[in-house]
Design a protein around this motif. Structure first.
Motif, mmCIF file in Angstrom:
data_model
loop_
_atom_site.group_PDB
_atom_site.id
_atom_site.type_symbol
_atom_site.label_atom_id
_atom_site.label_comp_id
_atom_site.label_asym_id
_atom_site.label_seq_id
_atom_site.Cartn_x
_atom_site.Cartn_y
_atom_site.Cartn_z
ATOM 1 N N SER A 21 -14.487 -1.381 -0.605
ATOM 2 C CA SER A 21 -13.143 -1.167 -0.410
ATOM 3 C C SER A 21 -12.609 0.236 -1.411
ATOM 4 O O SER A 21 -11.759 0.915 -0.780
ATOM 5 C CB SER A 21 -12.466 -2.274 -1.158
ATOM 6 O OG SER A 21 -12.537 -3.511 -0.214
ATOM 7 N N PRO B 277 -6.768 -0.161 -3.292
ATOM 8 C CA PRO B 277 -7.796 -0.637 -2.459
ATOM 9 C C PRO B 277 -7.377 -2.043 -2.193
ATOM 10 O O PRO B 277 -7.074 -2.795 -3.008
ATOM 11 C CB PRO B 277 -9.140 -0.617 -3.018
ATOM 12 C CG PRO B 277 -8.764 0.511 -4.272
ATOM 13 C CD PRO B 277 -7.501 0.195 -4.625
ATOM 14 N N SER C 114 0.761 -1.289 -0.002
ATOM 15 C CA SER C 114 -0.040 -0.057 -0.083
ATOM 16 C C SER C 114 0.920 1.282 -0.015
ATOM 17 O O SER C 114 0.498 2.338 -0.400
ATOM 18 C CB SER C 114 -1.047 0.037 1.127
ATOM 19 O OG SER C 114 -0.299 -0.024 2.288
ATOM 20 N N SER D 266 -8.606 -1.980 3.164
ATOM 21 C CA SER D 266 -9.628 -0.855 3.159
ATOM 22 C C SER D 266 -10.815 -1.641 3.784
ATOM 23 O O SER D 266 -11.560 -1.048 4.205
ATOM 24 C CB SER D 266 -10.003 -0.495 1.551
ATOM 25 O OG SER D 266 -8.887 0.058 1.134
ATOM 26 N N ARG E 279 -13.846 3.478 0.526
ATOM 27 C CA ARG E 279 -13.027 3.774 1.763
ATOM 28 C C ARG E 279 -11.708 4.113 1.441
ATOM 29 O O ARG E 279 -11.050 5.016 1.912
ATOM 30 C CB ARG E 279 -12.894 2.508 2.589
ATOM 31 C CG ARG E 279 -14.378 2.426 3.327
ATOM 32 C CD ARG E 279 -14.346 1.394 4.525
ATOM 33 N NE ARG E 279 -13.316 2.002 5.544
ATOM 34 C CZ ARG E 279 -12.948 1.338 6.371
ATOM 35 N NH1 ARG E 279 -13.070 0.098 6.509
ATOM 36 N NH2 ARG E 279 -11.856 1.976 7.306
ATOM 37 N N PHE E 280 -11.003 3.417 0.407
ATOM 38 C CA PHE E 280 -9.669 3.861 0.064
ATOM 39 C C PHE E 280 -9.640 5.232 -0.483
ATOM 40 O O PHE E 280 -8.508 6.113 0.019
ATOM 41 C CB PHE E 280 -9.264 2.746 -1.190
ATOM 42 C CG PHE E 280 -7.877 3.343 -1.713
ATOM 43 C CD1 PHE E 280 -6.632 2.716 -1.121
ATOM 44 C CD2 PHE E 280 -7.747 3.894 -2.817
ATOM 45 C CE1 PHE E 280 -5.375 3.038 -1.506
ATOM 46 C CE2 PHE E 280 -6.521 3.985 -3.404
ATOM 47 C CZ PHE E 280 -5.310 3.789 -2.650
ATOM 48 N N SER E 281 -10.553 5.520 -1.184
ATOM 49 C CA SER E 281 -10.751 7.012 -1.792
ATOM 50 C C SER E 281 -10.746 7.955 -0.665
ATOM 51 O O SER E 281 -10.168 9.057 -0.681
ATOM 52 C CB SER E 281 -11.493 7.089 -2.815
ATOM 53 O OG SER E 281 -11.497 6.312 -3.959
ATOM 54 N N PHE F 110 -9.747 7.739 2.471
ATOM 55 C CA PHE F 110 -8.515 7.637 3.309
ATOM 56 C C PHE F 110 -7.456 8.299 2.365
ATOM 57 O O PHE F 110 -6.705 8.990 2.929
ATOM 58 C CB PHE F 110 -8.099 6.489 3.711
ATOM 59 C CG PHE F 110 -8.860 5.792 5.030
ATOM 60 C CD1 PHE F 110 -8.777 6.467 6.000
ATOM 61 C CD2 PHE F 110 -9.593 4.448 4.637
ATOM 62 C CE1 PHE F 110 -9.631 5.953 7.163
ATOM 63 C CE2 PHE F 110 -10.224 4.097 5.901
ATOM 64 C CZ PHE F 110 -10.224 4.886 7.047
#
Length: 195
Positions: free
Chosen positions: A120, A79, A73, A101, A123-125, A127
């Motif tokens: 996923s 993600p 990561s 994620s 949430r990744f976006s 964060f």
């Protein structure tokens, strides 16, 4: 409608779980799916594939895999959704810290795969935006600190008030087509050399 060009990698050594994930992805419209049957040398293998998202299903996630996920990561943020058969709060926290994620416990059904992928990515976006905002705030704080320190040096060297020191720095920045923070850093570097 899912992005059909999204490249998804499934990492799992269990053929039954892999089939469930692959079938769920294909039914959801994701056509670019690659399967890796082990997590050995995962960092290098994912680097070669460059997927858009990673789905990793482990019976017992361990620290080695999570450490690889941290490196993955960090190197090429993407993600990651992790499926696990056991719920362990320490492992869940470690997975989140590793950049996972979504951490799904005992919920592997092909009907849920699309929503897990969507979660996923979302949430990744979120964060990623928070990390970007934090980096920007830290950069602005560093700029402000450099400007204040340089301003203090100019005030002392020229024996002028703060507003005049700032105006001088601003004028130089405008004349040179640079940011005032860059001029401030130049002043600090010059002052360090003259000590």
């Amino acid at each position: 409608m899912p992005d059909k060009d999204l490249h998804i990698v499934i990492v799992d050594q269990n053929p039954l779980r892999t089939a469930i994930l692959r079938d769920g992805l294909l039914e959801a419209g994701y056509n670019r799916v690659t399967v890796l049957d082990s997590s050995l040398d995962l960092e290098r293998r994912l680097g070669a594939i460059e997927p858009d998202i990673v789905l990793i299903d482990l019976e017992n996630p361990n620290r080695d895999v999570l450490e690889q996920m941290i490196r993955i990561s960090g190197a090429a943020a993407r993600p990651v959704a992790m499926f696990a058969d056991q719920s362990d709060s320490a492992m869940i926290n470690a997975a989140i810290d590793a950049g996972v994620s979504a951490y799904v416990v005992d919920g592997l059904r092909k009907e849920r795969v699309k929503s897990i992928v969507d979660l996923s990515i979302s949430r990744f976006s979120a964060f990623a935006r928070l990390r970007e905002e934090l980096a920007q705030a830290q950069s602005q704080l560093a700029d402000r600190k450099a400007i204040d320190q340089a301003k203090a040096l100019v005030m002392k060297a020229k024996n002028i008030p703060e507003d005049q020191a700032y105006a001088m720095m601003r004028k130089v920045a405008m004349n040179e087509g640079k940011k005032i923070a860059d001029i401030a850093r130049s002043i600090l570097t010059a002052a360090e050399l003259l000590k």
